[in-house]
Enzyme design. Sequence first.
Site, PDB file in Angstrom:
ATOM      1  N   ASN A   7      55.388 -38.417 -44.976  1.00 11.47           N
ATOM      2  CA  ASN A   7      56.667 -38.143 -45.506  1.00 11.47           C
ATOM      3  C   ASN A   7      55.992 -37.030 -46.902  1.00 11.47           C
ATOM      4  OD1 ASN A   7      57.620 -38.537 -48.558  1.00 11.47           O
ATOM      5  ND2 ASN A   7      57.985 -41.123 -47.678  1.00 11.47           N
ATOM      6  N   HIS A  10      55.982 -35.556 -52.107  1.00  8.43           N
ATOM      7  CA  HIS A  10      55.469 -35.545 -53.283  1.00  8.43           C
ATOM      8  C   HIS A  10      55.023 -33.945 -52.892  1.00  8.43           C
ATOM      9  CE1 HIS A  10      55.878 -39.228 -54.916  1.00  8.43           C
ATOM     10  NE2 HIS A  10      54.908 -39.854 -54.531  1.00  8.43           N
ATOM     11  N   HIS A  43      62.856 -38.988 -48.305  1.00 14.60           N
ATOM     12  CA  HIS A  43      63.822 -40.107 -49.367  1.00 14.60           C
ATOM     13  C   HIS A  43      64.442 -38.781 -50.434  1.00 14.60           C
ATOM     14  CE1 HIS A  43      64.019 -44.067 -51.687  1.00 14.60           C
ATOM     15  NE2 HIS A  43      65.197 -43.806 -51.447  1.00 14.60           N
ATOM     16  N   ARG A  45      66.412 -39.136 -52.974  1.00 14.61           N
ATOM     17  CA  ARG A  45      66.978 -40.480 -54.068  1.00 14.61           C
ATOM     18  C   ARG A  45      68.011 -40.423 -54.740  1.00 14.61           C
ATOM     19  NH1 ARG A  45      62.464 -44.111 -55.551  1.00 14.61           N
ATOM     20  NH2 ARG A  45      63.779 -44.577 -56.620  1.00 14.61           N
ATOM     21  N   ARG A  49      64.621 -36.845 -57.781  1.00 17.25           N
ATOM     22  CA  ARG A  49      63.637 -36.718 -59.115  1.00 17.25           C
ATOM     23  C   ARG A  49      62.344 -35.333 -57.997  1.00 17.25           C
ATOM     24  NH1 ARG A  49      60.360 -42.541 -58.686  1.00 17.25           N
ATOM     25  NH2 ARG A  49      63.005 -43.331 -59.374  1.00 17.25           N
ATOM     26  N   GLU A  70      64.820 -41.481 -45.487  1.00 14.38           N
ATOM     27  CA  GLU A  70      64.622 -42.982 -46.556  1.00 14.38           C
ATOM     28  C   GLU A  70      65.529 -42.617 -47.046  1.00 14.38           C
ATOM     29  OE1 GLU A  70      61.749 -43.445 -48.536  1.00 14.38           O
ATOM     30  OE2 GLU A  70      59.935 -43.419 -46.802  1.00 14.38           O
ATOM     31  N   THR A 101      59.448 -46.483 -54.262  1.00  5.58           N
ATOM     32  CA  THR A 101      60.024 -48.177 -53.401  1.00  5.58           C
ATOM     33  C   THR A 101      59.155 -49.417 -53.976  1.00  5.58           C
ATOM     34  OG1 THR A 101      60.435 -45.964 -51.998  1.00  5.58           O
ATOM     35  CG2 THR A 101      61.429 -48.513 -50.978  1.00  5.58           C
ATOM     36  N   GLU A 151      60.625 -51.161 -40.890  1.00  5.63           N
ATOM     37  CA  GLU A 151      59.271 -50.683 -41.342  1.00  5.63           C
ATOM     38  C   GLU A 151      58.835 -51.942 -42.144  1.00  5.63           C
ATOM     39  OE1 GLU A 151      59.502 -47.262 -43.343  1.00  5.63           O
ATOM     40  OE2 GLU A 151      57.470 -47.336 -43.628  1.00  5.63           O
ATOM     41  N   HIS A 191      53.766 -47.289 -46.457  1.00  7.26           N
ATOM     42  CA  HIS A 191      53.634 -47.508 -47.483  1.00  7.26           C
ATOM     43  C   HIS A 191      52.503 -48.092 -48.333  1.00  7.26           C
ATOM     44  CE1 HIS A 191      54.439 -48.399 -51.809  1.00  7.26           C
ATOM     45  NE2 HIS A 191      56.071 -47.528 -51.552  1.00  7.26           N
TER      46      HIS A 191
END
Length: 244
Positions: A7, A10, A43, A45, A49, A70, A101, A151, A191
């Site tokens: 993922n 970031h 993801h 969003r 962001r 995602e 999340t 998941e 996660h």
Amino acid sequence: MAVLNVNIDHVATIRQARRTDEPDPVWAAVQCELAGANGITVHLRQDRRHISDRDVEVLKQTVASKFNLEMGLAEPIVRIAERIVPDQVTLVPERRQELTTEGGLDCVKHKQRLAQVVKRMHKKGILVSTFITPDTEQILASAETGCDAVELHTGAYANAKKDTVMEQCLNALADARDTGISAGLIVHAGHGLTYRNIAPVASIEGLCEFNIGHSIVSRAVLVGMRRATEEMIRLIEQFSKKGV
Ligand code: PXP
């Protein structure tokens, strides 16, 4: 054998800290793939962001492995998925105030909407996974709405401070794996997983795909994306056994 999707949200978080054009998550995705990642996860969003519409569009064109998007169930985002056609969508709950999340998608409460979204994704040939707490009712609701995979949320395990709690969380994940497989679902997990806590989760047979972000990007700042990805793949391969 379990596989890793990285993922890269970031990487985009660092870019957005200055609203500039670096580092580019697309470049990071290439490094992850060169390291042998099974897939790339982002993801999109609603508040944009970190990952942007442009990132999703370019990644769709450039990711050669599995592209896992995602997303929440909001209509504008569902429409983007229909247009972009990633290989897989992972449906997550989304609250604007949250840092990341929190909790799983309530597939029981949102069963009707979920069933509609699953149908629309399947029409485009997109695999559907739901991000859920390892609870029987959530797994069964995912199966009943036609999802291909779940998941399992590993956050409770990752946050556990005591060995006894950690053990309970691992047992809950193994039980959820059994329930998921019996219901005909592919079982993923993710996660809060890190280089330090991945071993016991990777040892749970039948968990086939891990989505890991923050820990890999954090290490990548110091050792590079390619090496950070390779090191996580090595750990997963070392501890995971052949899928059931
Ligand atoms: N899986 C899902 C569904 C997530 O929402 C996230 C966080 O974006 C992850 C996995 C990755 O979590 P982490 O960044 O803690 O590795």
